[in-house]
Structures are given as structure tokens and as C-alpha cells.
Design a protein around this motif. Structure first.
Motif, PDB file in Angstrom:
ATOM      1  N   THR A   1       0.834  -1.215   0.000  1.00 55.55           N
ATOM      2  CA  THR A   1       0.000   0.000   0.000  1.00 55.55           C
ATOM      3  C   THR A   1       0.859   1.252   0.000  1.00 55.55           C
ATOM      4  O   THR A   1       0.596   2.197  -0.750  1.00 55.55           O
ATOM      5  N   GLY A   2       1.891   1.267   0.817  1.00 54.88           N
ATOM      6  CA  GLY A   2       2.790   2.415   0.855  1.00 54.88           C
ATOM      7  C   GLY A   2       3.490   2.651  -0.475  1.00 54.88           C
ATOM      8  O   GLY A   2       3.656   3.788  -0.922  1.00 54.88           O
ATOM      9  N   LEU A   3       3.896   1.565  -1.116  1.00 50.36           N
ATOM     10  CA  LEU A   3       4.573   1.695  -2.414  1.00 50.36           C
ATOM     11  C   LEU A   3       3.610   2.157  -3.506  1.00 50.36           C
ATOM     12  O   LEU A   3       3.998   2.929  -4.394  1.00 50.36           O
TER      13      LEU A   3
ATOM     14  N   GLY B   1       1.976   6.537  -6.982  1.00 46.55           N
ATOM     15  CA  GLY B   1       0.944   7.473  -7.440  1.00 46.55           C
ATOM     16  C   GLY B   1       1.376   8.921  -7.282  1.00 46.55           C
ATOM     17  O   GLY B   1       1.139   9.753  -8.158  1.00 46.55           O
ATOM     18  N   THR B   2       2.037   9.219  -6.167  1.00 45.50           N
ATOM     19  CA  THR B   2       2.541  10.577  -5.938  1.00 45.50           C
ATOM     20  C   THR B   2       3.591  10.947  -6.979  1.00 45.50           C
ATOM     21  O   THR B   2       3.580  12.056  -7.529  1.00 45.50           O
TER      22      THR B   2
ATOM     23  N   TYR C   1      -5.098  10.118  -9.257  1.00 48.72           N
ATOM     24  CA  TYR C   1      -5.379  10.111  -7.815  1.00 48.72           C
ATOM     25  C   TYR C   1      -6.431   9.055  -7.477  1.00 48.72           C
ATOM     26  O   TYR C   1      -6.233   8.240  -6.575  1.00 48.72           O
ATOM     27  N   VAL C   2      -7.538   9.067  -8.196  1.00 46.88           N
ATOM     28  CA  VAL C   2      -8.610   8.107  -7.935  1.00 46.88           C
ATOM     29  C   VAL C   2      -8.105   6.672  -8.175  1.00 46.88           C
ATOM     30  O   VAL C   2      -8.359   5.766  -7.376  1.00 46.88           O
ATOM     31  N   GLY C   3      -7.351   6.478  -9.258  1.00 45.66           N
ATOM     32  CA  GLY C   3      -6.807   5.148  -9.543  1.00 45.66           C
ATOM     33  C   GLY C   3      -5.860   4.679  -8.453  1.00 45.66           C
ATOM     34  O   GLY C   3      -5.887   3.505  -8.068  1.00 45.66           O
ATOM     35  N   THR C   4      -5.032   5.590  -7.955  1.00 49.41           N
ATOM     36  CA  THR C   4      -4.083   5.234  -6.894  1.00 49.41           C
ATOM     37  C   THR C   4      -4.829   4.832  -5.622  1.00 49.41           C
ATOM     38  O   THR C   4      -4.484   3.830  -4.986  1.00 49.41           O
ATOM     39  N   ILE C   5      -5.842   5.597  -5.272  1.00 47.72           N
ATOM     40  CA  ILE C   5      -6.617   5.283  -4.060  1.00 47.72           C
ATOM     41  C   ILE C   5      -7.321   3.933  -4.221  1.00 47.72           C
ATOM     42  O   ILE C   5      -7.341   3.114  -3.296  1.00 47.72           O
TER      43      ILE C   5
END
Length: 108
Positions: free
Chosen positions: A60-62, A67-68, A98-102
Motif C-alpha cells: 500500500t505504501g509503495l 501514485g505521488t 489520484y482516484v486510480g491510486t486510491i
């Protein structure tokens, strides 16, 4: 919650810069903040005594880190290829990333 609160000063600077017509200042503020955060991650990796910080970060962190990085690169590309009319491609791409990353982070 911490992220939202710590981002408020950047939001104020961005809104003020856009109202004054200083778009480069507003975008530079966003990129500068993100680059500084990424430098802190790199310094934390050097100071982490049990090896690489990224190996213990978890999926999750990666995903959030990736995404950032992708959003920052998209914003930088948007500055280089700035549209003179309408919204630039980054104005649509960054919220989608952003939405895809979340969604990816929630799914892991």
C-alpha cells in the motif's frame, strides 16, 4: 487527516497565486512541496538501520508513493506542454491518477 491539514498552507498559496495570475508560483509551490516530501523519504531510507525502507513499506505504501511520483511527473509534463486554451491534459489526468491510486491502495 494529517495530510489534509499539512496541505492547507500549500492550498492557500495556490489559490492566492492563481487569483493574482501567478500560475507558475502556484504550480511551483505544489511541485516544491512534493519534491521536498520525496527528499525526506530518501533521507529516511538512508537513516533506516534495518536495510531499505522500501522493502518494509508494504504494497500500500509503495502504491501511494508511485501514485505521488506519477502525479508529480504529470504536473511537470503539463508545465512543459502548457495548453493555452481549455484545461491542460494534467487537469484531467491528475484527478484520474489520484482516484486510480486510491482504488489500487484500497484493493491491496
Amino acid at each position: 487527516m494529517t495530510t489534509a491539514v499539512s496541505s492547507l498552507p500549500e492550498l492557500v498559496v495556490l489559490v492566492t497565486a492563481v487569483r493574482l495570475g501567478h500560475l507558475t508560483l502556484g504550480v511551483g509551490n505544489i511541485i516544491g512541496g512534493n519534491v521536498f516530501d520525496m527528499l525526506m523519504v530518501a533521507l529516511a531510507d538512508v537513516a533506516y538501520l534495518r536495510g531499505s525502507l522500501y522493502s518494509d513499506a508494504g504494497p500500500t505504501g509503495l502504491i501511494l508513493l508511485g501514485g505521488t511520483l506519477l502525479m508529480s511527473a504529470t504536473l511537470a509534463a503539463g508545465l512543459v506542454m502548457r495548453e493555452r486554451r481549455w484545461i491542460g491534459f494534467e487537469g484531467v489526468s491528475i484527478p484520474a491518477i489520484y482516484v486510480g491510486t486510491i482504488l489500487l491502495a484500497i484493493g491491496t
